[in-house]
Structure formats: C-alpha cells, structure tokens
Design a protein around this motif. Structure first.
Motif, PDB file in Angstrom:
ATOM      1  N   LEU A   2       0.830  -1.203   0.000  1.00 56.01           N
ATOM      2  CA  LEU A   2       0.000   0.000   0.000  1.00 56.01           C
ATOM      3  C   LEU A   2       0.867   1.256   0.000  1.00 56.01           C
ATOM      4  N   ILE A   3       1.965   1.189   0.766  1.00 61.32           N
ATOM      5  CA  ILE A   3       2.877   2.336   0.811  1.00 61.32           C
ATOM      6  C   ILE A   3       3.534   2.538  -0.545  1.00 61.32           C
ATOM      7  N   GLU A   4       3.981   1.407  -1.099  1.00 63.19           N
ATOM      8  CA  GLU A   4       4.726   1.419  -2.352  1.00 63.19           C
ATOM      9  C   GLU A   4       3.841   1.794  -3.550  1.00 63.19           C
ATOM     10  N   GLU A   5       2.739   1.089  -3.708  1.00 64.13           N
ATOM     11  CA  GLU A   5       1.942   1.243  -4.926  1.00 64.13           C
ATOM     12  C   GLU A   5       0.875   2.325  -4.816  1.00 64.13           C
ATOM     13  N   TYR A   6       0.393   2.560  -3.608  1.00 62.75           N
ATOM     14  CA  TYR A   6      -0.711   3.502  -3.465  1.00 62.75           C
ATOM     15  C   TYR A   6      -0.266   4.797  -2.796  1.00 62.75           C
ATOM     16  N   ASN A   7       1.027   4.812  -2.454  1.00 65.76           N
ATOM     17  CA  ASN A   7       1.625   6.057  -2.021  1.00 65.76           C
ATOM     18  C   ASN A   7       0.953   6.658  -0.781  1.00 65.76           C
ATOM     19  N   THR A  32       0.711   6.893   3.566  1.00 66.07           N
ATOM     20  CA  THR A  32       1.728   6.926   4.619  1.00 66.07           C
ATOM     21  C   THR A  32       1.795   5.589   5.354  1.00 66.07           C
ATOM     22  N   ALA A  33       2.905   5.360   6.029  1.00 69.22           N
ATOM     23  CA  ALA A  33       3.097   4.118   6.775  1.00 69.22           C
ATOM     24  C   ALA A  33       2.011   3.982   7.838  1.00 69.22           C
ATOM     25  N   TYR A  34       1.670   5.105   8.457  1.00 70.87           N
ATOM     26  CA  TYR A  34       0.639   5.064   9.487  1.00 70.87           C
ATOM     27  C   TYR A  34      -0.704   4.653   8.895  1.00 70.87           C
ATOM     28  N   ASP A  35      -1.087   5.301   7.784  1.00 69.73           N
ATOM     29  CA  ASP A  35      -2.350   4.945   7.133  1.00 69.73           C
ATOM     30  C   ASP A  35      -2.357   3.463   6.741  1.00 69.73           C
ATOM     31  N   ALA A  36      -1.229   3.010   6.191  1.00 65.40           N
ATOM     32  CA  ALA A  36      -1.141   1.618   5.733  1.00 65.40           C
ATOM     33  C   ALA A  36      -1.340   0.662   6.902  1.00 65.40           C
ATOM     34  N   GLN A  37      -0.776   1.033   8.029  1.00 68.31           N
ATOM     35  CA  GLN A  37      -0.884   0.162   9.191  1.00 68.31           C
ATOM     36  C   GLN A  37      -2.325   0.125   9.700  1.00 68.31           C
ATOM     37  N   VAL A  38      -2.972   1.279   9.739  1.00 64.01           N
ATOM     38  CA  VAL A  38      -4.366   1.328  10.209  1.00 64.01           C
ATOM     39  C   VAL A  38      -5.275   0.564   9.249  1.00 64.01           C
ATOM     40  N   ILE A  39      -5.047   0.746   7.959  1.00 63.11           N
ATOM     41  CA  ILE A  39      -5.925   0.115   6.964  1.00 63.11           C
ATOM     42  C   ILE A  39      -5.760  -1.399   6.942  1.00 63.11           C
ATOM     43  N   THR A  40      -4.533  -1.886   7.187  1.00 61.87           N
ATOM     44  CA  THR A  40      -4.318  -3.334   7.115  1.00 61.87           C
ATOM     45  C   THR A  40      -4.587  -4.044   8.433  1.00 61.87           C
ATOM     46  N   GLU A  41      -4.982  -3.294   9.444  1.00 59.85           N
ATOM     47  CA  GLU A  41      -5.236  -3.935  10.735  1.00 59.85           C
ATOM     48  C   GLU A  41      -6.279  -5.045  10.594  1.00 59.85           C
ATOM     49  N   LEU A  42      -7.330  -4.753   9.867  1.00 61.55           N
ATOM     50  CA  LEU A  42      -8.337  -5.773   9.577  1.00 61.55           C
ATOM     51  C   LEU A  42      -8.327  -6.066   8.086  1.00 61.55           C
ATOM     52  N   LYS A  43      -8.415  -7.337   7.767  1.00 58.64           N
ATOM     53  CA  LYS A  43      -8.410  -7.751   6.370  1.00 58.64           C
ATOM     54  C   LYS A  43      -9.538  -7.087   5.592  1.00 58.64           C
ATOM     55  N   GLU A  44     -10.722  -7.013   6.214  1.00 55.87           N
ATOM     56  CA  GLU A  44     -11.897  -6.464   5.541  1.00 55.87           C
ATOM     57  C   GLU A  44     -11.635  -5.012   5.107  1.00 55.87           C
ATOM     58  N   ALA A  70      -8.706  -3.563   4.625  1.00 58.00           N
ATOM     59  CA  ALA A  70      -7.671  -3.519   3.599  1.00 58.00           C
ATOM     60  C   ALA A  70      -8.255  -3.859   2.229  1.00 58.00           C
ATOM     61  N   TYR A  71      -9.077  -4.899   2.195  1.00 65.36           N
ATOM     62  CA  TYR A  71      -9.652  -5.318   0.919  1.00 65.36           C
ATOM     63  C   TYR A  71     -10.639  -4.275   0.409  1.00 65.36           C
ATOM     64  N   TYR A  72     -11.343  -3.617   1.314  1.00 64.43           N
ATOM     65  CA  TYR A  72     -12.283  -2.562   0.939  1.00 64.43           C
ATOM     66  C   TYR A  72     -11.509  -1.394   0.320  1.00 64.43           C
ATOM     67  N   PHE A  73     -10.369  -1.081   0.939  1.00 66.68           N
ATOM     68  CA  PHE A  73      -9.527  -0.007   0.412  1.00 66.68           C
ATOM     69  C   PHE A  73      -9.083  -0.331  -1.019  1.00 66.68           C
ATOM     70  N   LEU A  74      -8.604  -1.548  -1.210  1.00 70.04           N
ATOM     71  CA  LEU A  74      -8.147  -1.945  -2.545  1.00 70.04           C
ATOM     72  C   LEU A  74      -9.283  -1.849  -3.557  1.00 70.04           C
ATOM     73  N   GLU A  75     -10.481  -2.182  -3.081  1.00 69.12           N
ATOM     74  CA  GLU A  75     -11.655  -2.138  -3.953  1.00 69.12           C
ATOM     75  C   GLU A  75     -11.985  -0.679  -4.344  1.00 69.12           C
ATOM     76  N   ILE A  76     -11.914   0.243  -3.378  1.00 68.28           N
ATOM     77  CA  ILE A  76     -12.161   1.653  -3.709  1.00 68.28           C
ATOM     78  C   ILE A  76     -11.151   2.103  -4.767  1.00 68.28           C
ATOM     79  N   CYS A  77      -9.895   1.680  -4.564  1.00 72.91           N
ATOM     80  CA  CYS A  77      -8.818   2.117  -5.447  1.00 72.91           C
ATOM     81  C   CYS A  77      -8.950   1.568  -6.861  1.00 72.91           C
ATOM     82  N   LYS A  78      -9.824   0.578  -7.032  1.00 76.63           N
ATOM     83  CA  LYS A  78     -10.094   0.113  -8.395  1.00 76.63           C
ATOM     84  C   LYS A  78     -10.941   1.135  -9.137  1.00 76.63           C
TER      85      LYS A  78
END
Lengths: 96, 485
Positions: B312-317, B319-331, B333-341
């Motif tokens: 998420l940090i690498e490809e979606y640019n 912050t490390a903090y945001d990435a950590q909060v978003i990946t805390e729960l799988k749901e 993280a996957y929702y985030f990836l879906e929005i980014c589509k």
C-alpha cells in the motif's frame, strides 16, 4: 525391573484404579512378570532399526471436510449412565 | 532504590497459542462445528469415544496448519505421526487427546513483531502441531454433578509454540495481536479470544541479568483476552521477583489468571504432576506431506498484513501510518483496494475509510461487512469532489450520511437531489464574482494595495450568493483574473 509399591500407586492413580491388600500384591506380581517378559527384548541389539509403529504401509488416509451427522442428540445421550435432557452428568470433579 | 530491584532481573517468556481451525467438520470425524449450538447436538460416535470407532483426519485441518506454518516461515515436515496424550478428565471422552508429539507438522520458523513504540523483534517459532479440542464442563450448574457438553470435543486445533524469546508482557501482547491478525487474514480461525477460538498460555521465569541458566518456570493459563495476556505476564514477573527478593524459591506450577483481581492463582492440586504417557496413535496412519502439497498451499496464500501494508505504501503512495491502520483488519484492507479500483485518488480513499466510514461504523456499532455503501459508491463521492462538483464539507456532512441511508441511489443523483452540486461552470459563477466586486470597490483598492488576505472575504461573498454551491477553486481563479488585471 522391580515393581515397587510406589510404582503401583502411581500407575493406579493414573488409571483411576485402586489396589489394596491382596489385590495390590497380585497386580504387583502380574506387572513384574509382564515387564520381565518385555525386558527380553532388551537382549536384541536394535541399533539402526527404525521403530515399528504401524502394521500396515498405508499413508494419508484422510477425509474431505464434509459434515455428516451420524447420530441424534437423543442417541448421543442414550447410553450415558447419568444425563438430563441436554447434558451428560458426571460426579463433580472440580470444586471452585 | 525500589525500582532497581526489578531492573536487576530479566524475565524469560515463551507462549503457547491454541487456535481452533475454521473447518466445517471436526478434526477426526464428520460432526459439524458451530459455536453456540445446543449442547451435545454436534457429536458422533467418534467424538464421543465409543469403542470400536476409528478416527479419520480432516484434510482441511492439515491444509490450514501448513498455511500457518508457511506464514510463520516454518519448515513443513514430510513424515508426520500422530500421538496419544493420555489423561482422565470428563470432557475428554476417549481418555486421550490425539495430538502430534515428536513430529509437529511445522517447525523452526519465526515472525517479526512490532511493539507500540515501533521496535521490531524477531520471535522464534519452535513448532506448530495439530491436535483436537476437548469438550466443555460446567461445574456451577448443579450441586452434585458436573455437566458435560461434547460439542467442542474433536474440534481441530493447532498449537503454536514459541521459543522463550519474550522479555515483557508488551511483547507478548504484540505477538498475540499479530497471530490473531494472521489467522484472520489467512482464514485459519476467527481468532476470537473471548469465545475461546484463540487461547494463550505463557511460560514465565525470571533470572538475574547476565545469568545464562533459566529460572524456575511457571505456567499461566486462562488469559482470555489480549490485554489479559499482558497483564497476567506483568503480574507474574513481579510476583516471581518479589518472591526471590524475599528469599523464597519459585515453585514450578500452573497458575490461572484472575482478571478481576488482576493476579495469578495456583491451580495445583495435591495430585501428582501430570504424566501424559505419550505414545504413537496406531489408529491413524502416517501423514506424508510432499512438496507438491506445500506448493499448492503456497499458491493459495493471500498477502499477509505486513506484505500488504508495504504494498500500500509502495503502490498507493499512502503513509506508513495509514497503511498500518488500513491493514489492521483484512476487511478494511480489501475494501480499500476495492475503492482504489474505482479511483486514482488513493489518499482520499484512505481518508474516507479512516474518517467518515470509521465514524459511521463506530456510531452504528457495525462492522465493515454491514456498512451500507459499496467501495464503488464511495469512489463516486470521491470523484464528485475531485471533479469540483462537490465540496468536501458537503460531501462528508450531507451527502455521505444521506447516501448511507439510501445506498440504492448513486452519489451524483443524490447530490443533485440534495442540491449540493457546485456551480463549476464559468458562465454561472462569473456574474456572481463580478457582482461581488462591484459591491466592494474600497476593498478592491485595499487588496490591490497589498492586503491579499481579503481574497477570503471575496470568496466568502461569492459563496453566500451561490448558497455555498460555487466551486471554490474556480471562484478563486476568476477572482484572481479580475482583480489582478
């Protein structure tokens, strides 16, 4: 191997059995004989011999993760010495 | 000095985590597994230990154990045996538990934990082995009898054993959090400590710093939340040091944690120590796990939280903090990836997810799976903002809550309906800008004389006239053009 009274007590405890008096003497003799019989095996040099665990050569007898309900709740409880409509009942084994 | 007494010692802690596995049926028979089912309704002749029955291992339990092993960088054992662990307890109908003794399916791995101050530490995984759960006994329902429910008996478990690598309760907390996150990402377990699908025991000893030899080990059980793991360990460390300092010796025993009183209590009865008399389970033939099997599981492995955060940090640019909060729960993280589509504004996607969406879930006390808007719908809102059609505040304060109540709508239509769409064509804004400037000739003079912060006033006036619907960016641009000429 000598079977001591302590060994009998320990084994009896682990098996939740009780031996007293003549019974204790009798089981002691039995166990002494059985261990003596097994000790015979110590006469053979088994260096480098893999332990034999299974009598067959089968491996990987697995089942797929499929639910099959074999018996009913009533059938499950049927043979229990003590039960109620929901639970198996056993003498209380922990007082808290 | 009081504090320095504790500083003299080094705690040594190892953890054993039991995790139920998310299979449909039990480990060695086909009974269903469902938490909260009526007592003794999910049982069969095998799980009840009837004579003459034979166990068959559930392939899915093996798959899930291998998955966890791979996630923990373990070696996967090719030749596996099962063992019987013998003891008498009413909730263990066979009189023994099927487990793996000398041949755990996974061994010699590690995972990296991060404590809350950001320090990373590698924890060695000694082994992960497969076994089965016991039934449940209730002692307080009746005066004379204990009641037994065998529904849980035979539920597949894996036990993850670490090396004694922890030095503080906080490290243990970080570890158990990570394990829970991993089993959830990998769909191995629901990781629910309160319901007992994830359980943790700790082996704790203390030694004087610099001493190689371990102190006497005490086992603490019954820590049914992550926080309690930390509290129990911290208490036990202090208890042991206090005892040693008082000249007493530590007794190797098993203790239970009382969360209410925040202390550990000895569970040791007068009985002799357990003697499990492990021996090979002759009813189950050996399990051979070939390379192809491991490769197949490897292929099915989803990204682990740490890998996903890095991506998420690498490809979606973000912050490390945001990435950590978003990946805390799988749901999440996957929702985030879906929005980014559906949008390229990843930063905005992250902000919406951690802001408005999170607030909504907190207020409504729902989980993401019950959140009414689909990822694509959230992306619609982001697009309206990015296109200048919607102000940020109108989006978050008006459109978002309305959309949540009417998820069958779409963002553009709803914004229109709510009269939120900004004037973003020059033709309609320009007259308003001109009108404002015409009304404030003296302010224009001041502005031109250098009082540039008057721009805010002009923008505000245009907003008033447009009832808040003028696109601020465009308004700014038009004002500049007119003023700077």
């Amino acid at each position: 191997m000598e079977i001591t009274n302590d060994a009998i007590d320990k084994l009896a405890h682990l098996a939740r059995l009780e031996f007293n008096g003549a019974d204790k003497e009798s089981i002691k003799q039995d166990l002494t004989q059985i261990t003596a019989f097994c000790e015979k095996l110590n006469e053979i040099d088994t260096t480098g011999v893999e332990p034999l665990i299974y009598m067959s050569t089968e491996t990987n007898i697995l089942r797929d993760d499929i639910i099959v309900e074999e018996i009913t709740h009533a059938e499950a409880l049927k043979n229990a010495p003590k039960k109620d409509s929901d639970y198996f009942r056993v003498p209380k084994f922990l007082d808290k | 000095m009081e504090e320095s007494i504790y500083d003299k010692y080094e705690p040594v802690i190892g953890l054993e985590v039991h995790s139920q596995l998310l299979t449909n049926s039990k480990a060695f028979c086909s009974d269903p597994i469902e938490y909260g089912a009526l007592p003794n309704t999910q049982v069969g002749v095998i799980s009840l230990g009837h004579p003459g029955t034979l166990p068959f291992h559930n392939k899915a339990a093996v798959d899930l154990s291998i998955k966890m092993g791979l996630a923990c960088n373990c070696h996967i054992r090719e030749v596996n045996h099962y063992a019987r662990k013998n003891y008498f307890y009413a909730d263990l109908p066979k009189g023994y538990q099927i487990t793996q003794d000398k041949t755990p399916i996974c061994f010699d791995g590690f995972i990296d934990i991060t404590t809350k101050d950001g320090v990373t530490k590698r924890i060695g995984i000694e082994r992960i082995h497969m076994e089965e759960d016991s039934g449940k006994s209730m002692h307080d329902q009746d005066v004379f009898d204990s009641l037994i429910d065998y529904n849980r008996a035979g539920t597949p478990l894996m036990e993850i054993v670490t090396h004694p690598d922890f030095r503080t309760g906080e490290e243990a907390y970080a570890y158990i959090s990570l394990i829970r996150q991993m089993v959830r990402y990998l769909d191995i377990s629901d990781g629910n400590m309160e319901e007992g699908s994830l359980r943790c025991d700790a082996n704790i000893s203390v030694r004087i710093k610099g001493v190689e030899k371990f102190g006497t080990k005490v086992e603490v059980k019954n820590m049914n939340s992550m926080r309690n793991v930390q509290r129990a360990i911290d208490f036990e460390i202090k208890r042991q040091i206090d005892l040693i300092e008082a000249g007493e010796t530590i007794i190797s025993d098993t203790r239970t944690f009382d969360a209410q009183k925040n202390l550990t209590i000895s569970m040791r009865s007068k009985e002799a120590a357990n003697d499990y008399r492990y021996f090979p389970e002759p009813d189950l033939p050996p399990l051979m796990v070939g390379r192809d099997w491991v490769a197949r599981i490897k292929e099915q492995m989803p990204e682990l939280p740490a890998q996903l955060a890095a991506r998420l940090i690498e490809e979606y640019n973000i912050t490390a903090y945001d990435a950590q909060v978003i990946t805390e729960l799988k749901e999440t993280a996957y929702y985030f990836l879906e929005i980014c589509k559906h949008t390229n504004n990843y930063k905005s996607a992250a902000n919406w997810l951690m802001g408005a969406v999170k607030n909504y879930m907190n207020q409504q006390a729902v989980e993401l799976k019950d959140f009414p808007l689909k990822a694509a719908q959230l992306a619609e809102i982001i697009k309206l903002i990015d296109d200048g059609k919607l102000s940020n505040s109108a989006a978050s304060q008006v459109l978002f809550p309305a959309f949540c109540n009417k998820p069958e709508s779409n963002a553009a239509a709803l914004a229109q309906e709510l009269n939120l769409i900004q004037e973003s064509d020059e033709g309609s804004i320009k007259p308003m800008v001109e009108a404002v400037l015409a009304a404030w000739p003296d302010k224009i003079m001041e502005y031109k004389a250098g009082k540039k912060n008057l721009m805010g006033l002009f923008v505000g006036e245009v907003m008033k006239r447009s009832q808040g619907k003028a696109d601020p960016k465009l308004t700014n641009k038009l004002l500049m053009e007119l003023l700077d000429n």
